[in-house]
Scaffold this active site. Sequence first.
Site, PDB file in Angstrom:
ATOM      1  N   GLY A   1      15.368  32.296 -87.087  1.00 57.04           N
ATOM      2  CA  GLY A   1      14.085  31.750 -87.566  1.00 57.04           C
ATOM      3  C   GLY A   1      14.275  30.728 -88.665  1.00 57.04           C
TER       4      GLY A   1
ATOM      5  N   SER B   1      13.601  27.462 -88.360  1.00 61.15           N
ATOM      6  CA  SER B   1      12.823  26.242 -88.093  1.00 61.15           C
ATOM      7  C   SER B   1      11.665  26.070 -89.071  1.00 61.15           C
ATOM      8  CB  SER B   1      12.261  26.293 -86.666  1.00 61.15           C
ATOM      9  OG  SER B   1      11.369  27.401 -86.550  1.00 61.15           O
ATOM     10  N   SER B   2      11.426  27.071 -89.918  1.00 62.62           N
ATOM     11  CA  SER B   2      10.217  27.051 -90.743  1.00 62.62           C
ATOM     12  C   SER B   2      10.405  27.959 -91.959  1.00 62.62           C
ATOM     13  CB  SER B   2       9.046  27.546 -89.874  1.00 62.62           C
ATOM     14  OG  SER B   2       7.892  27.778 -90.645  1.00 62.62           O
ATOM     15  N   GLY B   3       9.590  27.744 -92.980  1.00 61.24           N
ATOM     16  CA  GLY B   3       9.420  28.678 -94.093  1.00 61.24           C
ATOM     17  C   GLY B   3      10.686  29.180 -94.761  1.00 61.24           C
TER      18      GLY B   3
ATOM     19  N   ASP C   1      15.677  33.403 -78.836  1.00 61.12           N
ATOM     20  CA  ASP C   1      14.473  34.229 -78.886  1.00 61.12           C
ATOM     21  C   ASP C   1      14.957  35.657 -79.102  1.00 61.12           C
ATOM     22  OD1 ASP C   1      12.224  35.774 -78.466  1.00 61.12           O
ATOM     23  OD2 ASP C   1      11.479  34.545 -76.818  1.00 61.12           O
TER      24      ASP C   1
ATOM     25  N   SER D   1      12.856  41.755 -94.976  1.00 62.47           N
ATOM     26  CA  SER D   1      11.783  42.720 -94.720  1.00 62.47           C
ATOM     27  C   SER D   1      10.513  42.180 -95.352  1.00 62.47           C
ATOM     28  CB  SER D   1      12.217  44.079 -95.292  1.00 62.47           C
ATOM     29  OG  SER D   1      11.198  45.023 -95.182  1.00 62.47           O
TER      30      SER D   1
ATOM     31  N   TYR E   1       2.313  45.351 -88.478  1.00 62.74           N
ATOM     32  CA  TYR E   1       3.290  44.541 -89.225  1.00 62.74           C
ATOM     33  C   TYR E   1       4.010  45.431 -90.244  1.00 62.74           C
ATOM     34  CZ  TYR E   1       5.288  41.041 -92.323  1.00 62.74           C
ATOM     35  OH  TYR E   1       6.163  40.311 -93.088  1.00 62.74           O
TER      36      TYR E   1
ATOM     37  N   ALA F   1       4.272  48.691 -90.242  1.00 62.54           N
ATOM     38  CA  ALA F   1       5.080  49.705 -89.555  1.00 62.54           C
ATOM     39  C   ALA F   1       6.398  49.109 -89.073  1.00 62.54           C
ATOM     40  CB  ALA F   1       4.295  50.287 -88.377  1.00 62.54           C
ATOM     41  N   SER F   2       6.358  47.868 -88.574  1.00 58.15           N
ATOM     42  CA  SER F   2       7.602  47.238 -88.085  1.00 58.15           C
ATOM     43  C   SER F   2       8.574  47.014 -89.237  1.00 58.15           C
ATOM     44  CB  SER F   2       7.300  45.920 -87.354  1.00 58.15           C
ATOM     45  OG  SER F   2       6.879  44.915 -88.254  1.00 58.15           O
ATOM     46  N   LYS F   3       8.039  46.703 -90.412  1.00 57.43           N
ATOM     47  CA  LYS F   3       8.915  46.468 -91.574  1.00 57.43           C
ATOM     48  C   LYS F   3       9.373  47.799 -92.192  1.00 57.43           C
ATOM     49  CE  LYS F   3       8.891  41.856 -91.670  1.00 57.43           C
ATOM     50  NZ  LYS F   3      10.101  41.045 -91.427  1.00 57.43           N
TER      51      LYS F   3
ATOM     52  N   THR G   1       4.289  29.713 -96.417  1.00 56.66           N
ATOM     53  CA  THR G   1       5.126  29.286 -95.284  1.00 56.66           C
ATOM     54  C   THR G   1       4.218  29.082 -94.064  1.00 56.66           C
ATOM     55  OG1 THR G   1       5.447  31.509 -94.389  1.00 56.66           O
ATOM     56  CG2 THR G   1       7.016  30.807 -96.081  1.00 56.66           C
TER      57      THR G   1
HETATM   58  N1  LIG Z   1       5.415  34.350 -95.770  1.00 56.74           N
HETATM   59  C1  LIG Z   1       5.200  35.532 -96.302  1.00 56.74           C
HETATM   60  O1  LIG Z   1       4.226  35.734 -97.082  1.00 56.74           O
HETATM   61  C2  LIG Z   1       6.154  36.671 -96.018  1.00 56.74           C
HETATM   62  C3  LIG Z   1       6.049  37.835 -96.817  1.00 56.74           C
HETATM   63  C4  LIG Z   1       6.913  38.880 -96.576  1.00 56.74           C
HETATM   64  C5  LIG Z   1       7.866  38.794 -95.569  1.00 56.74           C
HETATM   65  N2  LIG Z   1       7.951  37.666 -94.806  1.00 56.74           N
HETATM   66  C6  LIG Z   1       8.973  37.662 -93.738  1.00 56.74           C
HETATM   67  O2  LIG Z   1       9.783  36.509 -93.867  1.00 56.74           O
HETATM   68  C7  LIG Z   1      10.321  36.164 -92.584  1.00 56.74           C
HETATM   69  C8  LIG Z   1      10.151  34.676 -92.355  1.00 56.74           C
HETATM   70  O3  LIG Z   1       8.766  34.363 -92.282  1.00 56.74           O
HETATM   71  P1  LIG Z   1       8.130  33.010 -92.846  1.00 56.74           P
HETATM   72  O4  LIG Z   1       7.144  33.383 -93.876  1.00 56.74           O
HETATM   73  O5  LIG Z   1       9.177  32.016 -93.180  1.00 56.74           O
HETATM   74  O6  LIG Z   1       7.294  32.581 -91.543  1.00 56.74           O
HETATM   75  P2  LIG Z   1       7.332  31.238 -90.640  1.00 56.74           P
HETATM   76  O7  LIG Z   1       7.270  30.033 -91.503  1.00 56.74           O
HETATM   77  O8  LIG Z   1       6.270  31.445 -89.617  1.00 56.74           O
HETATM   78  O9  LIG Z   1       8.779  31.306 -89.944  1.00 56.74           O
HETATM   79  C9  LIG Z   1       9.056  32.293 -88.980  1.00 56.74           C
HETATM   80  C10 LIG Z   1      10.357  31.942 -88.267  1.00 56.74           C
HETATM   81  O10 LIG Z   1      10.628  33.004 -87.328  1.00 56.74           O
HETATM   82  C11 LIG Z   1      10.954  32.421 -86.077  1.00 56.74           C
HETATM   83  N3  LIG Z   1      10.568  33.306 -84.980  1.00 56.74           N
HETATM   84  C12 LIG Z   1       9.373  33.903 -84.756  1.00 56.74           C
HETATM   85  N4  LIG Z   1       9.429  34.644 -83.643  1.00 56.74           N
HETATM   86  C13 LIG Z   1      10.683  34.524 -83.158  1.00 56.74           C
HETATM   87  C14 LIG Z   1      11.369  35.060 -82.036  1.00 56.74           C
HETATM   88  N5  LIG Z   1      10.763  35.866 -81.136  1.00 56.74           N
HETATM   89  N6  LIG Z   1      12.675  34.730 -81.837  1.00 56.74           N
HETATM   90  C15 LIG Z   1      13.295  33.908 -82.700  1.00 56.74           C
HETATM   91  N7  LIG Z   1      12.716  33.358 -83.778  1.00 56.74           N
HETATM   92  C16 LIG Z   1      11.411  33.665 -83.995  1.00 56.74           C
HETATM   93  C17 LIG Z   1      10.208  31.077 -86.038  1.00 56.74           C
HETATM   94  O11 LIG Z   1      10.965  30.186 -85.224  1.00 56.74           O
HETATM   95  P3  LIG Z   1      10.446  29.453 -83.885  1.00 56.74           P
HETATM   96  O12 LIG Z   1       8.941  29.606 -83.832  1.00 56.74           O
HETATM   97  O13 LIG Z   1      10.900  28.040 -84.050  1.00 56.74           O
HETATM   98  O14 LIG Z   1      11.153  30.177 -82.802  1.00 56.74           O
HETATM   99  C18 LIG Z   1      10.274  30.638 -87.503  1.00 56.74           C
HETATM  100  O15 LIG Z   1      11.436  29.890 -87.745  1.00 56.74           O
HETATM  101  C19 LIG Z   1       9.604  37.053 -91.562  1.00 56.74           C
HETATM  102  O16 LIG Z   1      10.447  38.115 -91.173  1.00 56.74           O
HETATM  103  C20 LIG Z   1       8.407  37.581 -92.334  1.00 56.74           C
HETATM  104  O17 LIG Z   1       7.971  38.839 -91.854  1.00 56.74           O
HETATM  105  C21 LIG Z   1       7.122  36.612 -94.999  1.00 56.74           C
END
Ligand SMILES: NC(=O)c1ccc[n+]([C@@H]2O[C@H](COP(=O)([O-])OP(=O)(O)OC[C@H]3O[C@@H](n4cnc5c(N)ncnc54)[C@H](OP(=O)(O)O)[C@@H]3O)[C@@H](O)[C@H]2O)c1
Length: 275
Positions: free
Chosen positions: A12, A14-16, A60, A138, A152, A154-156, A187
């Site tokens: 993951g 590609s983003s955030g 994926d 997580s 969400y 529960a998965s974490k 993000t």
């Molecule tokens: N943002 C928050 O507030 C927050 C808080 C706590 C925890 N987190 C955790 O931080 C992590 C990153 O999230 P983020 O905030 O950076 O979100 P994001 O900007 O939406 O980035 C999510 C990344 O996960 C990838 N992804 C999603 N489903 C996938 C799959 N089936 N296979 C492979 N890659 C997949 C996406 O890549 P593609 O779409 O290009 O495949 C993207 O690069 C996550 O585990 C999230 O639960 C985030």
Amino acid sequence: MNNNLKVVLITGASSGIGQAIANTLMEKGYRVYGTSRNIKEENIIKAKSGSGFLKMIPLDVRSDESVKAAVEYILQKEITIDILINNAGFGIAGSVEDTSPEEALSQFDTNFFGVLRMCRAVLPKMREQKQGLIINISSVAGLISIPFQSMYCASKYALEAMTEALRIEAKPFGIKVSLVEPGDTKTGFTQMRQYTAASYNSAYNLAFLKSIKKMEKDEQNGPTPKLIVDAVLKIMNSKNPPIRIVAGFSYKTLVFLKRILPSRFVEFVVSRIYS
Ligand SMILES: NC(=O)c1ccc[n+]([C@@H]2O[C@H](COP(=O)([O-])OP(=O)(O)OC[C@H]3O[C@@H](n4cnc5c(N)ncnc54)[C@H](OP(=O)(O)O)[C@@H]3O)[C@@H](O)[C@H]2O)c1
């Protein structure tokens, strides 16, 4: 080992949060393989200085074949995979009653089974090389459950449990395992959040919308992923990494209070914030 020889695989990217970690590690001289489900062609971004690189490859985490192909691709090019950062994830929102088993499974398929697939694919190599580091991204929601985010959370929570066990199992092979728990972070996560189908015509509609609005506002007004990048670097630079790092002072305080305060009080605070 010198940074510029160390190989990092981050899902993951590609983003955030994943993208921020990948870019930072590339700039620090690591050989970084970042993943996305939507790579059109091989895409190498060279670091401005040093020998680090970030190469995006397709993955994926919901597919055994895709996970196998990504890991095999890296092992054709590299002698080791030193660090695996399981970051890919997304959120499903909806009341428990409004969540179908299929929707719950799809949440777990990425956030929990995706990490399991990645660990199973990389651990044999890490055992063979007698060293490795796995960092699982997580969430504070893996420690404190939030209404209308139950699947969400529960998965974490499940990811936390698996990681704590893996840490003990992998230690004799020289493999270290840690968790990073971000709080609300700005993000692409907010835009990618899915609502369960039944949420749109629900008895919980008002409470759901109020709660989700609060959550999305906090995410979009939240800090950049830098705090999470710093936590990952701290773990990577530690000889004896901690079980978990909660990112951010306010969330550290919240998690500490959860440990020492009665559960009913914690429930009262969470319900005041989110309902
Ligand atoms: N943002 C928050 O507030 C927050 C808080 C706590 C925890 N987190 C955790 O931080 C992590 C990153 O999230 P983020 O905030 O950076 O979100 P994001 O900007 O939406 O980035 C999510 C990344 O996960 C990838 N992804 C999603 N489903 C996938 C799959 N089936 N296979 C492979 N890659 C997949 C996406 O890549 P593609 O779409 O290009 O495949 C993207 O690069 C996550 O585990 C999230 O639960 C985030």
